[in-house]
Design an enzyme around this catalytic site. Structure first.
Site, short mmCIF file in Angstrom:
data_model
loop_
_atom_site.label_atom_id
_atom_site.label_comp_id
_atom_site.label_asym_id
_atom_site.label_seq_id
_atom_site.Cartn_x
_atom_site.Cartn_y
_atom_site.Cartn_z
N CYS A 84 0.18 -1.13 0.09
CA CYS A 84 -0.04 0.01 0.03
C CYS A 84 0.94 1.26 0.21
CB CYS A 84 -1.29 0.27 1.28
SG CYS A 84 -2.07 1.59 1.09
N CYS A 198 -0.60 4.31 -6.36
CA CYS A 198 -1.08 3.34 -5.28
C CYS A 198 -1.75 1.56 -6.64
CB CYS A 198 -3.12 3.96 -5.95
SG CYS A 198 -4.42 3.27 -5.01
#
Length: 253
Positions: A84, A198
């Site tokens: 992440c 992302c």
């Protein structure tokens, strides 16, 4: 299990699955035993990182991540992979929770730009609003000597729509939306290369690869770094076993 690493995932689950697919696909194999040893912590209930970054009164994801790191550290993995980008907001705090190294996805991504686009001067960034607001990629990109190009509010809204509505909520990507985001950053914002900051955008890239414009796919890059480190670990282990066997032979004789 010996000689393994731990994947800190679930942020989100589709992105974590994408990482594992790419890792397994790129691992050189001839039999089942050639695949890598790893544990996947798919902690899907970790609070949303962007929500917390934008409003610290919301649930803090770091509590869950630190708990995962401490639990996994007891098993002594060789290293951690944090799947992440936005969670890297607290990278130093997370690393402080263990002596085991955590691969830095942001640093590895920026390091790869010179290979993807050697003449790049202006680096565009597509990411969550949390990553953008916290300026997570800024010091890495600027220290590397690039000019950082951030998305306009319109592009940022479009990016959030793809990440949260299409992928996190609906469970699928939208290739047209993804390619339009990259096009806008290159053609309208003047970026030479676009960082996919992302892992949901990395999932979009896996589902419908960008072939016209250069992108630095953070998840794809961290897959390669994970693979390199894991294979080196395996090779070192084989050498150690060979040395031990030789020593035993010499002791007997």
């Amino acid at each position: 299990m010996q000689q393994f690493f731990t994947i800190l995932g679930g942020m989100g689950t589709l992105a974590t699955e994408s990482y594992v697919r790419l890792l397994d696909k790129r691992t050189p194999i001839h039999r089942d035993q050639d695949y890598l040893n790893y544990l996947v912590v798919n902690h899907a209930t970790v609070p949303d990182r962007t929500t917390w970054i934008l409003d610290h009164s919301q649930p803090d994801p770091n509590e869950a991540l630190i708990e995962d790191i401490k639990q996994q550290s007891l098993l002594n993995p060789a290293f951690f992979v944090l799947i992440c980008n936005t969670a890297h907001y607290s990278f130093d705090k997370l690393q402080a929770a263990t002596e085991i190294p955590i691969l830095n996805m942001l640093q590895e991504t920026v390091n790869e730009i010179k290979k993807i686009k050697p003449d790049a001067k202006r680096v565009g960034l597509l990411a969550t609003k949390g990553t953008l607001a916290a300026n997570l990629y800024d010091p890495y990109i600027e220290k590397a000597g690039y000019e950082l190009i951030k998305p306009t509010p319109e592009i940022a809204d479009m990016t959030e729509d793809l990440i949260y509505h299409d992928i996190k909520e609906a469970g699928h990507s939208d290739g047209k939306k993804y390619h339009e985001l990259v096009r806008k950053m290159i053609e309208e914002q003047g970026a030479d290369v676009v960082v996919l900051g992302c892992t949901e955008l990395s999932f979009a890239e896996e589902m419908d690869p960008e072939t016209k414009y250069p992108v630095a796919d953070s998840q794809s890059i961290i897959v390669d770094r994970s693979l390199e480190r894991a294979l080196k670990l395996r090779q070192n282990n084989k050498r150690q076993i060979a040395r031990n066997n030789l020593n035993e032979f010499n002791d007997v004789n």
